[in-house]
Design a protein around this motif. Structure first.
Motif, PDB file in Angstrom:
ATOM      1  N   LEU A 196      51.316  44.414  40.146  1.00  0.00           N
ATOM      2  CA  LEU A 196      50.098  43.670  40.452  1.00  0.00           C
ATOM      3  C   LEU A 196      49.068  43.891  39.358  1.00  0.00           C
ATOM      4  CD1 LEU A 196      47.549  45.671  41.620  1.00  0.00           C
ATOM      5  CD2 LEU A 196      49.241  45.981  43.436  1.00  0.00           C
ATOM      6  N   VAL A 197      48.105  42.975  39.314  1.00  0.00           N
ATOM      7  CA  VAL A 197      46.910  43.155  38.490  1.00  0.00           C
ATOM      8  C   VAL A 197      45.717  42.733  39.335  1.00  0.00           C
ATOM      9  CG1 VAL A 197      47.131  40.861  37.430  1.00  0.00           C
ATOM     10  CG2 VAL A 197      45.736  42.609  36.328  1.00  0.00           C
ATOM     11  N   ALA A 198      44.647  43.515  39.250  1.00  0.00           N
ATOM     12  CA  ALA A 198      43.410  43.209  39.967  1.00  0.00           C
ATOM     13  C   ALA A 198      42.258  43.223  38.973  1.00  0.00           C
ATOM     14  CB  ALA A 198      43.156  44.225  41.078  1.00  0.00           C
ATOM     15  N   VAL A 199      41.378  42.240  39.092  1.00  0.00           N
ATOM     16  CA  VAL A 199      40.197  42.156  38.234  1.00  0.00           C
ATOM     17  C   VAL A 199      38.982  42.241  39.146  1.00  0.00           C
ATOM     18  CG1 VAL A 199      38.949  40.815  36.504  1.00  0.00           C
ATOM     19  CG2 VAL A 199      41.453  40.683  36.618  1.00  0.00           C
ATOM     20  N   GLY A 200      38.277  43.378  39.085  1.00  0.00           N
ATOM     21  CA  GLY A 200      37.235  43.656  40.057  1.00  0.00           C
ATOM     22  C   GLY A 200      35.827  43.602  39.503  1.00  0.00           C
ATOM     23  N   ASN A 201      34.964  42.903  40.236  1.00  0.00           N
ATOM     24  CA  ASN A 201      33.518  42.966  40.027  1.00  0.00           C
ATOM     25  C   ASN A 201      32.930  43.996  40.980  1.00  0.00           C
ATOM     26  OD1 ASN A 201      30.947  42.007  39.004  1.00  0.00           O
ATOM     27  ND2 ASN A 201      30.673  40.939  40.958  1.00  0.00           N
ATOM     28  N   THR A 202      33.542  44.114  42.167  1.00  0.00           N
ATOM     29  CA  THR A 202      33.276  45.200  43.104  1.00  0.00           C
ATOM     30  C   THR A 202      34.591  45.945  43.324  1.00  0.00           C
ATOM     31  OG1 THR A 202      33.712  43.867  45.065  1.00  0.00           O
ATOM     32  CG2 THR A 202      31.455  43.865  44.228  1.00  0.00           C
ATOM     33  N   GLY A 203      34.558  46.993  44.147  1.00  0.00           N
ATOM     34  CA  GLY A 203      35.693  47.892  44.186  1.00  0.00           C
ATOM     35  C   GLY A 203      36.813  47.570  45.137  1.00  0.00           C
ATOM     36  N   ALA A 204      36.523  46.848  46.242  1.00  0.00           N
ATOM     37  CA  ALA A 204      37.483  46.824  47.349  1.00  0.00           C
ATOM     38  C   ALA A 204      37.962  45.425  47.704  1.00  0.00           C
ATOM     39  CB  ALA A 204      36.864  47.469  48.586  1.00  0.00           C
TER      40      ALA A 204
END
Length: 298
Positions: A196-204
């Motif tokens: 997976l890849v996640a691109v976060g502006n916030t954490g959750a």
């Protein structure tokens, strides 16, 4: 002139809890002297249209009463306009409200916080899809395993928040195969199979799962978390650490930070703020201080 508040409501959110909450909040705001206009969205596209309509009237605040999906649609209406956005959560995940402060207490206290008008500027993420379509999101964009879990959970008749996400995760593991990813973060390249890849502006995401634990919505940067290909057994041991954010310490996890992220993937869809937004390739770019978030906590 009395303050003008726009309520955007998804009446079926939270097993129709949003409708009840909106009625109480509307009355509390009117009792406090506000002029209130209610906009009801029956679908994602309808909510997005209503959000733009509400913002065009330049209210003192647009209040989204629903889950993260409704907040995502509300964002499309207010980003860049200066109209403050408030979140009164009634969904299952409520990760955006958790990031910016969940209101508590009776409707009159929430109304008082809205009318107090205390805001904080926050970054948003402008996402550009392959066909040139642009959308904004506030929390996390996910591709790969977690997006597949999102699809499985959204297709279910039962919405159980974090519990539902974990059940979907275990079910998806039976058939999931690693995805060939190509990711660029400010020109730095990752190209290998991954989970997976996640691109976060916030954490959750997923009801409080800290996939990007160090992400801050006002630092002008995106946090990128990439999980390399791993055997199912190892992935099962690794994934629960997302509940406290310690997964970023694992050898299989790569963490990057930057202003622009490009994702190409051999298969699968992308989800942002829990909403299906399309398929890679896509580009995520941080837009600093582009929305005013209304603070509803004391």
């Amino acid at each position: 002139m009395p303050p003008h508040i726009a309520l955007l409501v998804n009446p079926v959110s939270g097993r129709r809890r949003a409708a009840v909450t909106a009625v109480r909040l509307k009355q509390a705001l009117r009792d406090a002297g506000a002029r209130v206009h209610v906009y009801t969205g029956r679908s994602a596209s309808d909510s997005r249209r209503m959000a733009r309509l509400a913002a065009s009237d330049n209210p003192d605040a647009l209040v989204a009463v629903g889950g993260d999906g409704l907040v995502h649609q509300a964002l499309q209406g207010v980003v860049g306009t200066g109209v403050p956005l408030a979140v009164v959560p009634t969904g299952t995940g409520n990760d955006i409200a958790r990031a910016f402060g969940r209101p508590s207490g009776p409707a009159r206290d929430v109304a008082a916080a809205i009318l107090r008008g205390r805001t904080r500027p926050a970054d948003t993420v402008r996402m550009t899809l392959a066909d040139g379509t642009q959308r904004y999101y506030l929390s996390v964009l996910a591709c790969g395993f977690d997006a597949r879990v999102n699809e499985r959970v959204n297709d279910s008749r039962f919405r159980l928040g974090r519990v539902g996400y974990v059940m979907g995760l275990l079910a998806e593991l039976r058939s999931f195969a690693p995805v060939d990813f190509e990711i660029e973060v400010d020109g730095r390249r990752i190209a290998e199979p991954g989970m997976l890849v996640a691109v976060g502006n916030t954490g959750a995401y997923g009801g409080g799962m800290l996939v990007c634990p160090d992400a801050e919505p006002d630092d002008g940067l995106l946090d990128v978390v990439f999980v390399r290909e791993a055997p199912v057994g190892r992935f099962l041991r690794l994934f629960p650490r997302v509940f406290n954010g310690s997964h970023t310490e694992c050898d299989e996890v790569v963490v990057e930070r930057g202003r622009s992220v490009t994702i190409r993937a051999a298969a699968g869809a992308a989800y942002a703020d829990g909403e299906r937004v399309g398929e890679p390739p896509l580009v995520c770019e941080v837009v600093p201080k582009s929305v005013e978030m209304l603070e509803l906590t004391s």
